[in-house]
Design an enzyme around this catalytic site. Structure first.
Site, PDB file in Angstrom:
ATOM      1  N   GLN A 179       0.836  -1.195   0.000  1.00 15.13           N
ATOM      2  CA  GLN A 179       0.000   0.000   0.000  1.00 15.13           C
ATOM      3  C   GLN A 179       0.872   1.247   0.000  1.00 15.13           C
ATOM      4  O   GLN A 179       0.667   2.182  -0.740  1.00 15.13           O
ATOM      5  CB  GLN A 179      -0.871  -0.020   1.252  1.00 15.13           C
ATOM      6  CG  GLN A 179      -2.011   0.952   1.211  1.00 15.13           C
ATOM      7  CD  GLN A 179      -3.104   0.449   0.303  1.00 15.13           C
ATOM      8  OE1 GLN A 179      -3.365  -0.728   0.261  1.00 15.13           O
ATOM      9  NE2 GLN A 179      -3.720   1.330  -0.442  1.00 15.13           N
ATOM     10  N   HIS A 464      18.657  50.500   8.210  1.00 14.93           N
ATOM     11  CA  HIS A 464      18.765  49.527   7.119  1.00 14.93           C
ATOM     12  C   HIS A 464      17.658  49.767   6.079  1.00 14.93           C
ATOM     13  O   HIS A 464      17.923  49.914   4.889  1.00 14.93           O
ATOM     14  CB  HIS A 464      18.671  48.105   7.683  1.00 14.93           C
ATOM     15  CG  HIS A 464      18.796  47.034   6.646  1.00 14.93           C
ATOM     16  ND1 HIS A 464      19.928  46.285   6.480  1.00 14.93           N
ATOM     17  CD2 HIS A 464      17.922  46.589   5.709  1.00 14.93           C
ATOM     18  CE1 HIS A 464      19.755  45.434   5.489  1.00 14.93           C
ATOM     19  NE2 HIS A 464      18.532  45.594   5.011  1.00 14.93           N
ATOM     20  N   GLU A 465      16.418  49.826   6.553  1.00 14.16           N
ATOM     21  CA  GLU A 465      15.295  50.016   5.625  1.00 14.16           C
ATOM     22  C   GLU A 465      15.349  51.388   4.964  1.00 14.16           C
ATOM     23  O   GLU A 465      15.077  51.526   3.775  1.00 14.16           O
ATOM     24  CB  GLU A 465      13.951  49.821   6.337  1.00 14.16           C
ATOM     25  CG  GLU A 465      13.718  48.442   6.930  1.00 14.16           C
ATOM     26  CD  GLU A 465      13.928  47.310   5.946  1.00 14.16           C
ATOM     27  OE1 GLU A 465      13.730  47.523   4.729  1.00 14.16           O
ATOM     28  OE2 GLU A 465      14.318  46.212   6.374  1.00 14.16           O
ATOM     29  N   HIS A 468      17.625  51.320   2.010  1.00  9.16           N
ATOM     30  CA  HIS A 468      17.012  50.807   0.777  1.00  9.16           C
ATOM     31  C   HIS A 468      16.128  51.859   0.135  1.00  9.16           C
ATOM     32  O   HIS A 468      16.185  52.093  -1.067  1.00  9.16           O
ATOM     33  CB  HIS A 468      16.108  49.608   1.097  1.00  9.16           C
ATOM     34  CG  HIS A 468      16.843  48.356   1.394  1.00  9.16           C
ATOM     35  ND1 HIS A 468      17.711  47.772   0.519  1.00  9.16           N
ATOM     36  CD2 HIS A 468      16.813  47.541   2.481  1.00  9.16           C
ATOM     37  CE1 HIS A 468      18.190  46.656   1.057  1.00  9.16           C
ATOM     38  NE2 HIS A 468      17.664  46.499   2.248  1.00  9.16           N
ATOM     39  N   ASP A 540      19.435  40.116   1.402  1.00  9.79           N
ATOM     40  CA  ASP A 540      19.737  41.071   0.326  1.00  9.79           C
ATOM     41  C   ASP A 540      20.943  40.591  -0.462  1.00  9.79           C
ATOM     42  O   ASP A 540      20.951  40.617  -1.691  1.00  9.79           O
ATOM     43  CB  ASP A 540      20.089  42.448   0.910  1.00  9.79           C
ATOM     44  CG  ASP A 540      18.942  43.042   1.698  1.00  9.79           C
ATOM     45  OD1 ASP A 540      17.804  42.633   1.468  1.00  9.79           O
ATOM     46  OD2 ASP A 540      19.209  43.926   2.540  1.00  9.79           O
TER      47      ASP A 540
HETATM   48 ZN    ZN Z   1      17.604  44.721   3.399  1.00 10.17          ZN
END
Ligand code: ZN
Ligand code: ADP
Length: 635
Positions: A179, A464-465, A468, A540
């Site tokens: 099975q 960090h942000e 970007h 990233d």
């Molecule tokens: Zn980043």
């Protein structure tokens, strides 16, 4: 660890049609799929293991009981109330036996000797011969009373069952194994009638050209004779190529539904599951089943699992795979006009398939199912909104615009998530905000309010942000910012979301270069402001390195390497053509692209350092910043 608190991940909200991005997505999917498969298989294996252990324990206990009983019997032979066979014969010959009581079908007898009250038990080798002997002796004058009694049925059954128990257990065990391996009744079959919620072309949105091509197949399945009479050759095999979730299974099922024929489906990985050596027989069984039900559609999902290029067969697994594939080829060549069967197969990697599969008479038709465009997405959303309560403010067209690069399955998932959110919030209908939240949940992960960030982490995430966002703002080809946030979601510590542009089919070198710069903006900002770097940029870097590598090797975008396509995934030996110097050159080129992008990101940030500080401060204060708030900074 990916789940490190500091970890931050950039999520590109607009999964656009950039080829590089698509590739990345593809791999993501593959990975998830594998994980799921693996998990299921592990679960199955665990279950089987437990069953085997349970059955084995029962078996061992049974053996022990049998052994004990036997042992007792053996002991008793020498006992007081027992009589050995030799002694019994001697007593009969000597005329000392008064009465013998036998049970039909049993070799145990009760012997009463003359002058004794209590009978003794004895074991005889064969009943028939013994009866004859006793009767003979009786005729000779030694009168022996022979009593034959009917056996107690219950005892007999118990006895039989007991002796059969090991056999039964073995059979059950074997059956289970079979099975699990799918030698049994694998291959899900959907009967045309019992499936009352039949899939039709109406359930498939967009894909108009694909549907048009499929109508021919539907007509053939409905009236095969007409086609044969005309001498027309109908394709036996159609290969559907496309990412997972683009609707390949759906369209295959719709063909079966439209033609009203059974849909027999199986996944390529099921042929190679668990135990080796069974793939070929499974292929045979699948086709036997289809032939019995003909006209029918066989659908093999993930055909690359069995149909990948044949190897030299040096390992057992290779060999097994080759046999499975050979059997598939044999079966495809085998069915003809008496069996109206059409084989549909799905794959994400047509380049991996063995050439023999693609020859005329086999999978000689290929249909590529791409990601839906704007109109397609709206149509898909409409189909899946049919059974959902939507508020008036929901604009499916706008959602379609926000979801470039999404597959049909993902769009379906978003509406479903929105319905769940609306239910949890006890709303009357699904609102636009629910859908927006669902989008974020699906793309970035669930908001984690419970995760408390330290001030230090918050500052790091904010810079960090902001890095970007600011870098992207000053790059020509990069998309506009939709939202910047330092609220953790899923495994991401924060995120920068971009607005969607129109669907794009090509992506230029400049755009790819600038994408690298935007991706490295986070790391560059950390280094510039905080004088230290964190693990938050790992994703990233991964994405960026992948893009840079593809630029050099697949898209021939590096001047030093030239217009070459070196796809090592497709052909691992391709590198031998160019030698070691080329390998080094590629490495240098990829590194140069990355270093360059990093330097440019830093330059942009230095130039706009006031804005960087302003944005980071705003983020720390508000945590989420909208497109309007972001643009205000630059007025
Ligand atoms: Zn980043
Ligand atoms: P694939 O076989 O390509 O991996 P599926 O056919 O299993 O994808 O698609 C998964 C689900 O996504 C479908 O059951 C359907 O609900 C939805 N879906 C995908 N494409 C479409 C489409 N074109 N129209 C409507 N629904 C779709």
């Amino acid at each position: 660890m990916k789940n490190n608190k500091k970890d931050r991940q950039e999520v590109e909200f607009n999964k656009n049609k950039k080829r590089n991005r698509k590739k990345y997505n593809k791999e993501e999917y593959k990975d998830n799929d594998n994980k799921n498969n693996r998990k299921n298989k592990d679960d199955n294996k665990k279950l089987v293991l437990w069953l085997i252990i349970a059955l084995l324990s029962i078996f061992i206990v049974t053996c022990l009981i049998i052994a004990t009983v036997k042992e007792n019997k053996d002991k008793n032979v020498i006992g007081e109330d027992e009589i050995s066979y030799t002694n019994l014969i001697k007593q009969i010959n000597d005329g000392n036996v008064e009465k013998i009581k036998m049970t039909v079908g049993s070799t145990t007898v009760e012997v009463t000797l003359k002058g004794e009250e209590e009978p003794k038990t004895g074991i005889i080798p064969s009943t028939q011969a013994f009866i004859e002997l006793v009767q003979e002796k009786s005729q000779e004058g030694n009168e022996i009373e022979l009593v034959q009694v009917k056996p107690n049925t219950f005892l007999i059954i118990a006895d039989r069952a007991f002796s059969l128990l090991p056999t039964i257990l073995m059979v059950v065990l074997f059956g289970l194994l079979i099975q699990m391996q799918g030698l049994g009744n694998k291959g899900k079959v959907y009967e045309p009638d019992e499936n009352d919620t039949k899939t039709t072309f109406d359930d498939v949105a967009g894909l108009d050209e694909e549907k048009q091509e499929m109508i021919e197949i539907v007509n053939f399945l409905k009236n095969p004779d007409e086609f044969y009479k005309m001498g027309a050759k109908i394709p036996k095999g159609v290969l559907l190529c496309g990412q997972p979730g683009t609707g390949k299974t759906l369209i295959a099922r719709a063909i079966a539904g439209e033609a009203n024929v059974p849909f027999i489906s199986m996944s390529g990985s099921e042929f190679t599951e668990m135990f080796a050596g069974l793939g070929a027989s499974r292929v045979r069984k699948l086709f036997d089943k289809a032939k019995k039900m003909s006209p029918a559609i066989i659908f093999i999902d993930e055909i690359d699992a069995i149909g990948s290029k044949r190897s030299d067969g040096s390992t057992a697994a290779d060999n097994d795979n080759n046999q499975t594939l050979n059997q598939l080829l044999v079966e495809m060549d085998g069915f003809d006009s008496e069996h109206t069967i059409i084989l549909l197969a799905a794959t994400n990697r047509p380049d991996m398939l063995d050439k023999a599969l693609l020859r005329p008479g086999r999978f000689d038709r290929q249909i590529t199912i791409g990601l839906p465009d704007m109109n397609g997405r709206e149509a898909i959303l409409k189909i899946h909104a049919r059974d959902k309560k939507l508020a008036d403010d929901v604009d499916l067209k706008a959602i379609a615009g926000d979801t470039a690069g999404f597959t049909g399955a993902e769009l379906e998932n978003i509406l479903n998530e929105a319905a769940i959110i609306a239910t949890i919030n006890k709303e009357k209908a699904i609102t636009n905000k629910d859908i927006d939240d669902a989008l974020k949940k699906v793309t970035v992960g669930v908001e984690k309010h419970s995760r408390i960030m330290s001030e230090k982490d918050k500052r790091l995430t904010a810079y960090h942000e902001a890095g970007h966002a600011i870098v992207s703002r000053f790059l020509q080809t990069q998309k506009d910012i939709k939202e910047v946030s330092i609220i953790p979601r899923g495994i991401a510590g924060g995120y920068t979301m971009y607005k969607t542009n129109e669907d794009k089919y090509y992506i230029s070198k400049t755009e790819m270069l600038e994408k690298l710069i935007a991706l490295l903006g986070g790391r560059a900002s950390e280094k510039l402001i905080l004088k230290d770097i964190s693990t938050g940029a790992s994703n990233d870097l991964e994405v960026a390195t992948d893009i840079a590598k593809n630029m050099v090797t697949i898209y021939g975008m590096s001047d030093n390497i030239g217009p070459l396509s070196i796809n090592l995934e497709k052909d691992p030996y391709q590198m031998q053509l160019f030698g070691e110097s080329m390998e080094n050159a590629i490495g240098k080129e990829v590194k140069a692209l990355m270093d360059n992008a990093y330097a440019q990101a830093q330059a942009i940030l230095v130039q706009h350092i006031d804005k960087l500080h302003e944005l980071a401060a705003l983020l720390i204060e508000k945590e989420v910043i909208s497109a309007e708030e972001f643009e205000k900074l630059f007025e």
